[in-house]
Design an enzyme around this catalytic site. Structure first.
Site, PDB file in Angstrom:
ATOM      1  N   ASP A   1       0.837  -1.202   0.000  1.00 49.15           N
ATOM      2  CA  ASP A   1       0.000   0.000   0.000  1.00 49.15           C
ATOM      3  C   ASP A   1       0.867   1.245   0.000  1.00 49.15           C
ATOM      4  OD1 ASP A   1       0.850  -0.605   2.654  1.00 49.15           O
ATOM      5  OD2 ASP A   1      -0.694   0.691   3.477  1.00 49.15           O
TER       6      ASP A   1
ATOM      7  N   ARG B   1       6.031   4.171   5.778  1.00 47.88           N
ATOM      8  CA  ARG B   1       5.729   4.070   7.203  1.00 47.88           C
ATOM      9  C   ARG B   1       5.837   2.607   7.671  1.00 47.88           C
ATOM     10  NH1 ARG B   1      -0.395   5.582   5.825  1.00 47.88           N
ATOM     11  NH2 ARG B   1      -1.223   3.484   5.512  1.00 47.88           N
ATOM     12  N   ASP B   2       5.520   2.363   8.936  1.00 49.76           N
ATOM     13  CA  ASP B   2       5.639   0.994   9.462  1.00 49.76           C
ATOM     14  C   ASP B   2       4.413   0.196   9.026  1.00 49.76           C
ATOM     15  OD1 ASP B   2       3.929   2.541  10.935  1.00 49.76           O
ATOM     16  OD2 ASP B   2       4.519   1.736  12.879  1.00 49.76           O
ATOM     17  N   GLU B   3       4.336  -0.033   7.725  1.00 53.39           N
ATOM     18  CA  GLU B   3       3.215  -0.788   7.167  1.00 53.39           C
ATOM     19  C   GLU B   3       3.716  -1.541   5.939  1.00 53.39           C
ATOM     20  OE1 GLU B   3      -0.446   1.262   7.290  1.00 53.39           O
ATOM     21  OE2 GLU B   3      -1.530  -0.269   6.197  1.00 53.39           O
TER      22      GLU B   3
ATOM     23  N   ASP C   1      -6.139  -2.546  -2.365  1.00 52.36           N
ATOM     24  CA  ASP C   1      -5.344  -1.616  -3.168  1.00 52.36           C
ATOM     25  C   ASP C   1      -4.884  -2.297  -4.457  1.00 52.36           C
ATOM     26  OD1 ASP C   1      -5.254  -1.186  -0.298  1.00 52.36           O
ATOM     27  OD2 ASP C   1      -3.850   0.455  -0.639  1.00 52.36           O
TER      28      ASP C   1
ATOM     29  N   TRP D   1     -11.747  -6.020  -0.718  1.00 50.76           N
ATOM     30  CA  TRP D   1     -10.369  -6.464  -0.451  1.00 50.76           C
ATOM     31  C   TRP D   1     -10.263  -7.952  -0.827  1.00 50.76           C
ATOM     32  CZ3 TRP D   1     -11.761  -1.815   0.763  1.00 50.76           C
ATOM     33  CH2 TRP D   1     -10.802  -0.832   1.014  1.00 50.76           C
TER      34      TRP D   1
ATOM     35  N   GLU E   1      -2.267   8.803  -0.574  1.00 52.65           N
ATOM     36  CA  GLU E   1      -3.250   7.888   0.025  1.00 52.65           C
ATOM     37  C   GLU E   1      -4.613   8.555   0.155  1.00 52.65           C
ATOM     38  OE1 GLU E   1      -2.119   6.777   3.974  1.00 52.65           O
ATOM     39  OE2 GLU E   1      -3.425   5.005   3.974  1.00 52.65           O
TER      40      GLU E   1
ATOM     41  N   HIS F   1       1.004   6.126  -2.574  1.00 53.44           N
ATOM     42  CA  HIS F   1      -0.023   5.107  -2.414  1.00 53.44           C
ATOM     43  C   HIS F   1      -0.703   4.995  -3.771  1.00 53.44           C
ATOM     44  CE1 HIS F   1      -1.207   3.685   1.602  1.00 53.44           C
ATOM     45  NE2 HIS F   1      -2.372   3.351   1.093  1.00 53.44           N
TER      46      HIS F   1
HETATM   47  C1  RAM Z   1      -4.604   1.458   5.302  1.00 50.70           C
HETATM   48  C2  RAM Z   1      -4.129   1.827   3.924  1.00 50.70           C
HETATM   49  C3  RAM Z   1      -4.370   0.733   2.941  1.00 50.70           C
HETATM   50  C4  RAM Z   1      -5.788   0.250   3.020  1.00 50.70           C
HETATM   51  C5  RAM Z   1      -6.136  -0.154   4.411  1.00 50.70           C
HETATM   52  C6  RAM Z   1      -7.562  -0.562   4.569  1.00 50.70           C
HETATM   53  O1  RAM Z   1      -3.726   0.554   5.860  1.00 50.70           O
HETATM   54  O2  RAM Z   1      -4.815   2.965   3.523  1.00 50.70           O
HETATM   55  O3  RAM Z   1      -4.093   1.231   1.671  1.00 50.70           O
HETATM   56  O4  RAM Z   1      -6.003  -0.819   2.139  1.00 50.70           O
HETATM   57  O5  RAM Z   1      -5.894   0.919   5.298  1.00 50.70           O
END
Ligand code: RAM
Length: 911
Positions: free
Chosen positions: A484, A488-490, A497, A550, A762, A783
């Site tokens: 995504d 960041r820590d993700e 996405d 999703w 994003e 994003h």
């Molecule tokens: C956040 C980001 C990501 C999205 C989820 C639901 O982590 O925006 O892109 O898919 O939420």
């Protein structure tokens, strides 16, 4: 004089020969989408080629493939292990190898020749090859090796080495390698391959990919040394947002098998085992999110060469780890791409020294600097500057993105990080350096090594910048898995996405291998009840699954892979997963209505303060769920049809009918108003054919009125946005689609562009109009999701698409829809058949359209506003030209079919 004469004769002969050769030839050979792939494990690899012809309307009528294990022998027609014989067929993509069972670790060479419908025969193509990996787990004789058990916590990266002898003339040497953690390998001090972050990211305990590298040229006669360094990576570094680490395990290890084949037929295998030596080196810490600490004083010199003295090194420990999960790598790993110089050095109001690279990118900074031993430089990475112009990294949450380098002293030192990557445009410099010379730094973009396939261009510079931002969103987030965000820590493989962006991605770059691999990961992490986790690989947990929009990645991407590449195999492979997802939704439904469970809904839609006038942009989450339930079921029906699964096609067609009825009953009034009056509600209902024909025109009016009531602004989130302009165009309102596309104020695609964005954000308002930021909790400036508009720009604005009945651009549709005062738009796409182009401009009252259809494909052209116009092609009246299909008018447009070739249409425009 005589020589001169001979020269002329020769020259003419060559010209002549090349004229013949040009008439029909074959190039661009691919095995399983790749050119000369190493270590594949397909039992019957699929072979594809492109046809080059100087004549229009060229179709292949026959092909012949031959495969052998000796390149020179093959060209001479010897050592053939499979000869397809002359096959009357127009298939030039995905032709299966049909010879004897393939052997492991073997290079197969192949070539093809073809005939066309004009009676031409092409010469044998140049030879291409594929190499097979270790096809059975038992063929892995190497052992997993690690450090001693005491070293299992995050710490310095271990380095391993082994000296071995190689005697005799080497025919080939192939290294098979993988790791728990990330690895970088060397042979005789030279880095092996160009890949980074190998072995990539999969759900390691279910599927672990190994790579195969040809290393023949790095080997030498006599003593050799092989070595590798390990990093934490996804395996045991920080992962996801709870500051968690060691997700897959605590212990780094590697499995290495070098197979050397000599010309005399003998073989030698160098395996990782307890005889390898290890130590630690200069990498003190390296983490994907947090960056790297590197102390050059701890470098071990020529540690990966044979003469290095390793007496102080410890012996590696062999450990037991699964080899059954090993699979060959099928997608391109991350490699280095564009380089950026420093645009300017900024001294911020706070007095910070910040390098601006001019582009928000993903990768790292390399530098060449000198400083005295023990002094250091630290690079801190951020995407934006704040309103006051200061360095800003609060949106990174816990991810540090710091790279610290400690100098060894004594001259120029070159450095770039190893097992980490950063998302950044700005780099704040701290440390001991007194002066910064910007020419010492370069930013290097790193992403999965996908070939660029598409370009999109218009007369509008803002739209060109939007396309640029979409492409950079893709580059930054295609890091072995579709993430995504990259900073960041993700940085997780969010399924929603990925599905919204897939079609756009497949225009910009060759994503076939990338998504074939990741969709296998989707299937392998799918829960036993059929539900799909929010992120793949799933590092969140089994409760974090099952959201509408999703989970539909399970059906949407395979189907669209089939549309974009004509690849039926992905449908067959993913079919159980697709079905599992649809069955899951059914299991959660009552009376065919899916209105249970957690859903993200139309994520990050525009949230104005307008609840009081009743036109809120909120869309009922269960309405969305029902619409996607229908869509996924429709795609399953389509897939069952393509795969010839008759009874399942019928079963799911009946289910689809019931889902739509339930939708109407629950969410639509008898007169056609929807319970949610939002743009996304109408867009999904129209796009997924949820409404009976008679209610559609009115729904389109509701949608347009809604858009207009927001002053021609969109209000959609992740799920509505990709289909918004498509729905408008499908129902004849391309004019409104252009208003949205060209809208420059918030919320819109061009608002971030006007705010100086170089990637897709994003949120529609990542930076607000007053220059302040959205919440630090979730505000990525890189994003790709909203970049899904790219698909409409290619397919509708430029008008380049594949006919779904002949997917993968076997039949190409060219149907541009000009508008919005744009005078030029062009899309080019390197399809599996070759280059396809739709390039239009409006000039001096004329509409001019250049079309290119590759050989062995055909085209269906729709000329906008040409119904009664006198159209020429290459200056000649259309009806005087042979080879076009029947010319028909369709509304204001003119339509006809063409064969392959390059065309230049022109007519006075009346739009
Ligand atoms: C956040 C980001 C990501 C999205 C989820 C639901 O982590 O925006 O892109 O898919 O939420």
């Amino acid at each position: 004089m005589r020589n001169y004469h001979i020269g002329i004769v020769l020259f003419c002969t060559i010209l002549n020969l090349s004229a013949v050769a040009q008439q029909l030839s074959v190039n661009g050979l691919r095995t399983e989408y790749r050119s000369n792939p190493m270590g594949i494990d397909a039992a019957e690899p699929r072979l594809s080629w492109k046809i080059i012809s100087s004549r229009r309307n060229t179709m292949q009528t026959a092909y012949q493939i031959r495969v052998g294990t000796d390149s020179a022998g093959l060209s001479a027609g010897k050592a053939v292990v499979w000869d397809s014989g002359n096959q009357k067929s127009d298939a030039s993509v995905f032709v299966r190898y049909g010879g004897a069972l393939l052997k492991s670790g073997t290079r197969y060479f192949w070539q093809v020749r073809i005939k066309d419908n004009h009676g031409n025969s092409a010469a044998w193509s140049t030879v291409n090859s594929w190499h097979t990996g270790l096809l059975r787990p038992a063929e892995w004789t190497a052992q997993w090796i690690s450090t001693s058990s005491a070293d299992t916590v995050a710490g310095p990266s271990p380095i391993f080495r082994k000296v071995f002898a190689s005697e005799g003339k080497v025919k080939s040497a192939v290294l098979y390698i993988t790791a728990h953690g990330l690895y970088e390998a060397q042979l005789n001090g030279k880095r092996i391959g160009n890949d980074h972050l190998a072995p990539g990211w999969t759900s390691y305990h279910k599927r672990l990919l190994y790579q195969s590298y040809e290393v023949t040229s790095l080997l030498k006669e006599g003593q050799n040394a092989i070595g590798f360094t390990l990093g934490d990576g996804w395996y045991r570094g920080y992962l996801a947002f709870d500051r968690r680490r060691d997700f897959y395990g605590k212990r780094l290890s590697a499995l290495v098998q070098l197979v050397i084949e000599y010309t005399n037929g003998t073989k030698k295998t160098v395996n990782s085992d307890g005889s390898w030596k290890y130590n630690t080196g200069p990498i003190l810490r390296s983490d994907l999110y947090n960056g790297e600490i590197y102390d050059a004083r701890l470098e071990k010199g020529d540690w990966a060469t044979a003469n290095y003295n390793d007496t102080n090194w410890k012996n590696a420990t062999t450990i037991q780890a699964d080899k059954e999960v090993l699979e060959s790598s099928i997608s391109p790993l991350a490699t280095k791409h564009e380089q950026f110089s420093v645009l300017k050095v900024i001294t911020t109001p706070k007095g910070e020294t910040v390098l601006d690279f001019g582009q928000n990118l993903v990768g790292w900074v390399s530098f060449k600097l000198s400083a005295k031993a023990g002094s250091y430089i630290q690079l801190e990475h951020g995407e934006v500057l704040d309103k006051a112009g200061n360095f800003y990294d609060a949106n990174l949450r816990h991810a540090k993105q710091h790279v610290k380098y400690i100098f060894k002293g004594g001259g120029l030192e070159s450095y770039e990080p190893h097992f980490t990557y950063q998302g950044f445009r700005y780099v704040k410099i701290t440390g001991d350096l007194a002066k910064i010379d910007p020419s010492s730094f370069k930013a290097i973009a790193v992403y999965s090594n996908m070939d660029p396939t598409g370009t999109f261009n218009t007369s509008n510079p803002l739209l060109n910048q939007l396309q640029h931002n979409i492409q950079w969103g893709q580059k930054g987030n295609f890091m072995d898995v579709p993430t995504d965000c990259p900073q960041r820590d993700e940085r997780l493989g969010w399924t929603g996405d990925a599905q919204v962006f897939f079609r756009t991605a497949a225009f910009n770059m060759d994503v076939a291998g990338f998504f074939t691999k990741w969709m296998k990961d989707v299937a392998s992490d799918q829960l036993s009840n059929g539900s799909i986790p929010f992120v793949i690989p799933n590092v969140l947990g089994s409760n974090d699954a099952g959201s509408t929009g999703w989970g539909d990645v399970a059906t949407i991407i395979p189907w669209n892979m089939y549309i974009a590449y004509g690849d039926k195999e992905i449908l067959a492979t993913q079919y159980p997963s697709m079905k599992g997802w649809v069955d899951f939704m059914t299991s959660k439904s009552k009376d065919d209505l899916w209105n249970t469970g957690f859903h993200f809904g139309d994520w990050l839609f525009y949230r104005p303060n307008d609840d009081n006038d009743g036109r809120s942009a909120i869309t009922d989450k269960y309405l969305i769920a029902q619409a996607f339930y229908a869509h996924s079921t429709q795609l399953l029906v389509n897939t069952a049809r393509v795969l010839g699964k008759k009874s399942e096609e019928e079963k799911y067609t009946e289910l689809l009918d019931r889902i739509k009825k339930a939708f109407l009953k629950e969410y639509i009034t008898p007169n056609g108003r929807m319970v949610s009056g939002s743009q996304t509600a109408y867009v999904l209902a129209l796009n997924f054919d949820m409404l009976p024909e008679n209610l559609r025109p009115q729904a389109v009016d509701f949608l347009v009125r809604n858009i207009e009531s927001y002053g021609n602004h969109l209000t959609t989130g992740f799920l509505g946005t990709p289909y918004l302009c498509h729905v408008l165009s499908r129902f004849g309102r391309t004019d409104v689609a252009y208003r949205l596309l060209l809208q420059e104020t918030y919320p819109s695609w061009l608002y971030p562009v006007k705010m100086g964005a170089t990637t897709i954000w994003e949120r529609w308002d990542g930076i607000k109009q007053d220059g302040s930021f959205q919440t630090t909790d979730m505000n990525s400036f890189n994003h790709y999701a909203y970049g899904a508009i790219g698909d409409w720009m290619y397919r509708v604005m430029a008008g380049l698409d594949t006919d779904e009945s002949a997917p993968g651009y076997k039949k190409i549709t060219v149907a541009p829809q000009p508008g919005g005062n744009i005078s030029h738009a062009a899309a080019e796409l390197e399809t599996l058949y070759g280059l396809a182009v739709s390039d239009w401009k409006i000039e001096n009252g004329f509409f001019k359209l250049k079309v290119v259809i590759p050989a062995n494909a055909s085209g269906q052209i729709r000329l906008p506003g040409a119904a009664n116009a006198s159209v020429t092609e290459g200056g000649i009246a259309l009806n005087a030209i042979k080879g076009f299909g029947k010319i028909v008018t369709s509304g204001k447009d003119m339509e006809f079919s063409v064969g392959s070739g390059t065309y230049q249409f022109e007519y006075p425009i009346k739009l």
